[in-house]
Design a protein around this motif. Structure first.
Motif, PDB file in Angstrom:
ATOM      1  N   MET A 208       2.485  -5.456 -10.966  1.00 40.01           N
ATOM      2  CA  MET A 208       2.383  -4.714  -9.707  1.00 40.01           C
ATOM      3  C   MET A 208       1.090  -3.901  -9.569  1.00 40.01           C
ATOM      4  O   MET A 208       0.466  -3.937  -8.518  1.00 40.01           O
ATOM      5  CB  MET A 208       3.596  -3.808  -9.502  1.00 40.01           C
ATOM      6  N   PRO A 209       0.649  -3.161 -10.604  1.00 36.53           N
ATOM      7  CA  PRO A 209      -0.617  -2.438 -10.440  1.00 36.53           C
ATOM      8  C   PRO A 209      -1.809  -3.369 -10.188  1.00 36.53           C
ATOM      9  O   PRO A 209      -2.713  -3.032  -9.429  1.00 36.53           O
ATOM     10  CB  PRO A 209      -0.794  -1.688 -11.761  1.00 36.53           C
ATOM     11  N   LEU A 210      -1.788  -4.542 -10.806  1.00 31.42           N
ATOM     12  CA  LEU A 210      -2.876  -5.502 -10.606  1.00 31.42           C
ATOM     13  C   LEU A 210      -2.846  -6.069  -9.188  1.00 31.42           C
ATOM     14  O   LEU A 210      -3.889  -6.217  -8.548  1.00 31.42           O
ATOM     15  CB  LEU A 210      -2.778  -6.629 -11.635  1.00 31.42           C
ATOM     16  N   ILE A 211      -1.663  -6.395  -8.716  1.00 32.34           N
ATOM     17  CA  ILE A 211      -1.529  -6.906  -7.348  1.00 32.34           C
ATOM     18  C   ILE A 211      -1.938  -5.827  -6.358  1.00 32.34           C
ATOM     19  O   ILE A 211      -2.665  -6.090  -5.392  1.00 32.34           O
ATOM     20  CB  ILE A 211      -0.090  -7.398  -7.085  1.00 32.34           C
ATOM     21  N   GLN A 212      -1.490  -4.612  -6.609  1.00 34.29           N
ATOM     22  CA  GLN A 212      -1.839  -3.490  -5.730  1.00 34.29           C
ATOM     23  C   GLN A 212      -3.357  -3.323  -5.650  1.00 34.29           C
ATOM     24  O   GLN A 212      -3.906  -3.133  -4.568  1.00 34.29           O
ATOM     25  CB  GLN A 212      -1.188  -2.209  -6.239  1.00 34.29           C
ATOM     26  N   GLU A 213      -4.015  -3.390  -6.767  1.00 34.96           N
ATOM     27  CA  GLU A 213      -5.477  -3.251  -6.783  1.00 34.96           C
ATOM     28  C   GLU A 213      -6.136  -4.326  -5.924  1.00 34.96           C
ATOM     29  O   GLU A 213      -7.026  -4.035  -5.122  1.00 34.96           O
ATOM     30  CB  GLU A 213      -5.987  -3.332  -8.228  1.00 34.96           C
ATOM     31  N   GLN A 214      -5.688  -5.569  -6.064  1.00 35.73           N
ATOM     32  CA  GLN A 214      -6.299  -6.670  -5.319  1.00 35.73           C
ATOM     33  C   GLN A 214      -6.013  -6.598  -3.817  1.00 35.73           C
ATOM     34  O   GLN A 214      -6.929  -6.728  -3.004  1.00 35.73           O
ATOM     35  CB  GLN A 214      -5.804  -8.023  -5.863  1.00 35.73           C
ATOM     36  N   VAL A 215      -4.750  -6.418  -3.455  1.00 34.36           N
ATOM     37  CA  VAL A 215      -4.382  -6.546  -2.037  1.00 34.36           C
ATOM     38  C   VAL A 215      -4.621  -5.282  -1.222  1.00 34.36           C
ATOM     39  O   VAL A 215      -4.798  -5.365  -0.004  1.00 34.36           O
ATOM     40  CB  VAL A 215      -2.928  -7.036  -1.848  1.00 34.36           C
ATOM     41  N   ILE A 216      -4.656  -4.110  -1.887  1.00 34.84           N
ATOM     42  CA  ILE A 216      -4.881  -2.860  -1.151  1.00 34.84           C
ATOM     43  C   ILE A 216      -6.314  -2.384  -1.317  1.00 34.84           C
ATOM     44  O   ILE A 216      -7.024  -2.156  -0.337  1.00 34.84           O
ATOM     45  CB  ILE A 216      -3.893  -1.761  -1.606  1.00 34.84           C
ATOM     46  N   ASN A 217      -6.750  -2.220  -2.547  1.00 33.58           N
ATOM     47  CA  ASN A 217      -8.046  -1.584  -2.804  1.00 33.58           C
ATOM     48  C   ASN A 217      -9.238  -2.520  -2.666  1.00 33.58           C
ATOM     49  O   ASN A 217     -10.260  -2.138  -2.105  1.00 33.58           O
ATOM     50  CB  ASN A 217      -8.043  -0.948  -4.192  1.00 33.58           C
ATOM     51  N   VAL A 218      -9.134  -3.736  -3.184  1.00 35.23           N
ATOM     52  CA  VAL A 218     -10.284  -4.638  -3.178  1.00 35.23           C
ATOM     53  C   VAL A 218     -10.440  -5.339  -1.830  1.00 35.23           C
ATOM     54  O   VAL A 218     -11.509  -5.301  -1.220  1.00 35.23           O
ATOM     55  CB  VAL A 218     -10.178  -5.681  -4.324  1.00 35.23           C
ATOM     56  N   HIS A 219      -9.369  -5.976  -1.351  1.00 35.61           N
ATOM     57  CA  HIS A 219      -9.482  -6.805  -0.143  1.00 35.61           C
ATOM     58  C   HIS A 219      -8.920  -6.166   1.122  1.00 35.61           C
ATOM     59  O   HIS A 219      -9.135  -6.688   2.212  1.00 35.61           O
ATOM     60  CB  HIS A 219      -8.797  -8.162  -0.374  1.00 35.61           C
ATOM     61  N   HIS A 220      -8.152  -5.096   0.975  1.00 28.54           N
ATOM     62  CA  HIS A 220      -7.554  -4.400   2.130  1.00 28.54           C
ATOM     63  C   HIS A 220      -6.689  -5.342   2.981  1.00 28.54           C
ATOM     64  O   HIS A 220      -6.665  -5.250   4.200  1.00 28.54           O
ATOM     65  CB  HIS A 220      -8.636  -3.744   2.999  1.00 28.54           C
ATOM     66  N   TRP A 221      -5.968  -6.229   2.304  1.00 25.67           N
ATOM     67  CA  TRP A 221      -5.085  -7.147   3.006  1.00 25.67           C
ATOM     68  C   TRP A 221      -3.806  -6.458   3.456  1.00 25.67           C
ATOM     69  O   TRP A 221      -3.197  -6.853   4.446  1.00 25.67           O
ATOM     70  CB  TRP A 221      -4.735  -8.346   2.124  1.00 25.67           C
ATOM     71  N   LEU A 222      -3.339  -5.462   2.683  1.00 23.58           N
ATOM     72  CA  LEU A 222      -2.108  -4.741   3.000  1.00 23.58           C
ATOM     73  C   LEU A 222      -2.357  -3.240   2.949  1.00 23.58           C
ATOM     74  O   LEU A 222      -3.244  -2.774   2.232  1.00 23.58           O
ATOM     75  CB  LEU A 222      -1.004  -5.075   1.989  1.00 23.58           C
ATOM     76  N   THR A 223      -1.531  -2.503   3.687  1.00 28.78           N
ATOM     77  CA  THR A 223      -1.518  -1.049   3.561  1.00 28.78           C
ATOM     78  C   THR A 223      -0.572  -0.689   2.410  1.00 28.78           C
ATOM     79  O   THR A 223       0.174  -1.543   1.918  1.00 28.78           O
ATOM     80  CB  THR A 223      -1.021  -0.382   4.848  1.00 28.78           C
ATOM     81  N   VAL A 224      -0.577   0.575   2.021  1.00 29.66           N
ATOM     82  CA  VAL A 224       0.314   1.022   0.952  1.00 29.66           C
ATOM     83  C   VAL A 224       1.768   0.829   1.376  1.00 29.66           C
ATOM     84  O   VAL A 224       2.614   0.395   0.588  1.00 29.66           O
ATOM     85  CB  VAL A 224       0.033   2.493   0.578  1.00 29.66           C
ATOM     86  N   SER A 225       2.064   1.115   2.635  1.00 34.64           N
ATOM     87  CA  SER A 225       3.424   0.938   3.143  1.00 34.64           C
ATOM     88  C   SER A 225       3.839  -0.533   3.124  1.00 34.64           C
ATOM     89  O   SER A 225       4.962  -0.866   2.728  1.00 34.64           O
ATOM     90  CB  SER A 225       3.512   1.496   4.573  1.00 34.64           C
ATOM     91  N   GLU A 226       2.945  -1.417   3.538  1.00 30.68           N
ATOM     92  CA  GLU A 226       3.243  -2.852   3.495  1.00 30.68           C
ATOM     93  C   GLU A 226       3.431  -3.322   2.056  1.00 30.68           C
ATOM     94  O   GLU A 226       4.260  -4.188   1.788  1.00 30.68           O
ATOM     95  CB  GLU A 226       2.116  -3.652   4.159  1.00 30.68           C
ATOM     96  N   PHE A 227       2.655  -2.746   1.138  1.00 29.52           N
ATOM     97  CA  PHE A 227       2.795  -3.112  -0.273  1.00 29.52           C
ATOM     98  C   PHE A 227       4.159  -2.706  -0.808  1.00 29.52           C
ATOM     99  O   PHE A 227       4.788  -3.452  -1.555  1.00 29.52           O
ATOM    100  CB  PHE A 227       1.676  -2.481  -1.107  1.00 29.52           C
ATOM    101  N   THR A 228       4.626  -1.534  -0.416  1.00 31.48           N
ATOM    102  CA  THR A 228       5.960  -1.088  -0.824  1.00 31.48           C
ATOM    103  C   THR A 228       7.023  -2.036  -0.281  1.00 31.48           C
ATOM    104  O   THR A 228       7.963  -2.399  -0.993  1.00 31.48           O
ATOM    105  CB  THR A 228       6.216   0.353  -0.337  1.00 31.48           C
ATOM    106  N   ASP A 229       6.858  -2.466   0.972  1.00 36.88           N
ATOM    107  CA  ASP A 229       7.773  -3.460   1.545  1.00 36.88           C
ATOM    108  C   ASP A 229       7.691  -4.771   0.773  1.00 36.88           C
ATOM    109  O   ASP A 229       8.709  -5.422   0.528  1.00 36.88           O
ATOM    110  CB  ASP A 229       7.452  -3.704   3.016  1.00 36.88           C
ATOM    111  N   LEU A 230       6.484  -5.151   0.398  1.00 37.08           N
ATOM    112  CA  LEU A 230       6.279  -6.380  -0.373  1.00 37.08           C
ATOM    113  C   LEU A 230       7.057  -6.337  -1.684  1.00 37.08           C
ATOM    114  O   LEU A 230       7.708  -7.311  -2.058  1.00 37.08           O
ATOM    115  CB  LEU A 230       4.781  -6.556  -0.662  1.00 37.08           C
ATOM    116  N   ILE A 231       7.026  -5.204  -2.356  1.00 39.98           N
ATOM    117  CA  ILE A 231       7.747  -5.070  -3.623  1.00 39.98           C
ATOM    118  C   ILE A 231       9.245  -5.205  -3.394  1.00 39.98           C
ATOM    119  O   ILE A 231       9.937  -5.913  -4.132  1.00 39.98           O
ATOM    120  CB  ILE A 231       7.410  -3.725  -4.299  1.00 39.98           C
ATOM    121  N   SER A 232       9.744  -4.560  -2.348  1.00 40.79           N
ATOM    122  CA  SER A 232      11.185  -4.651  -2.045  1.00 40.79           C
ATOM    123  C   SER A 232      11.590  -6.088  -1.755  1.00 40.79           C
ATOM    124  O   SER A 232      12.599  -6.579  -2.277  1.00 40.79           O
ATOM    125  CB  SER A 232      11.519  -3.774  -0.844  1.00 40.79           C
TER     126      SER A 232
END
Length: 175
Positions: A25-49
């Motif tokens: 999860m931390p690696l995915i979060q880094e890629q999709v939120i911080n590096v590429h900005h594909w998801l917001t933090v809220s969308e990432f939380t939904d993604l995990i659920s």
């Protein structure tokens, strides 16, 4: 270019995440939120659920979800292949050597040393999810941002799981 970025991003996740889905999860979060900005933090939380509720490995479900969101079905296929390819190659090679050298004490010591790192990756993912759920996307622990209903739901779910030993799937549905 987007398909190549999806593939490379999830190839990195697949190659560097040891210890299962929660550890990735931390690696995915880094890629999709911080590096590429594909998801917001809220969308990432939904993604995990969503990834936890659907059958299959969390990292693969996450890759598929992000791939569909970014580039449709081709994106889902490319991201999923990127995520699983390192595991397929690594497991094939390791299984050969493990079967050959499984009784070596050095190998057993190396496996013991990896355990704390895996536990810390899982703990990092859990804390990140809790902070986002309780305090919003900013992640700042500010009294006015507290989502009390999320804290109450969390506590109720923990009681149902820990004290009453309820089925986790039922607890998720009720939550």
């Amino acid at each position: 270019m987007t398909l190549l970025q999806l593939f490379i991003s999830f190839l990195q996740v697949g190659a560097l995440s040891f210890g299962g889905g929660y550890a990735s999860m931390p690696l995915i979060q880094e890629q999709v939120i911080n590096v590429h900005h594909w998801l917001t933090v809220s969308e990432f939380t939904d993604l995990i659920s969503i990834s936890q509720m659907t059958p299959g490995p969390i990292a693969v479900n996450s890759a598929t979800f992000v791939g569909i969101k970014i580039a449709g079905i081709p994106g889902a296929i490319v991201a999923t292949i990127g995520c699983i390819l390192p595991s397929i190659l690594l497991v094939t090679v390791i299984s050969h050597f493990y079967l050959k050298y499984r009784n070596l004490s050095l190998l057993q010591e190396i496996l013991k040393m990896l355990r704390p790192a895996v536990v810390s990756l899982i703990a990092t993912a859990g804390v990140s999810i809790l902070i986002t759920a309780f305090f919003g996307e900013s992640g700042l622990i500010i009294i006015k941002n507290i989502k009390y209903q999320m804290i109450v739901i969390f506590i109720i779910c923990m009681v149902m799981l820990m004290k009453y030993k309820m089925d986790p799937v039922l607890v998720m549905v009720l939550a």
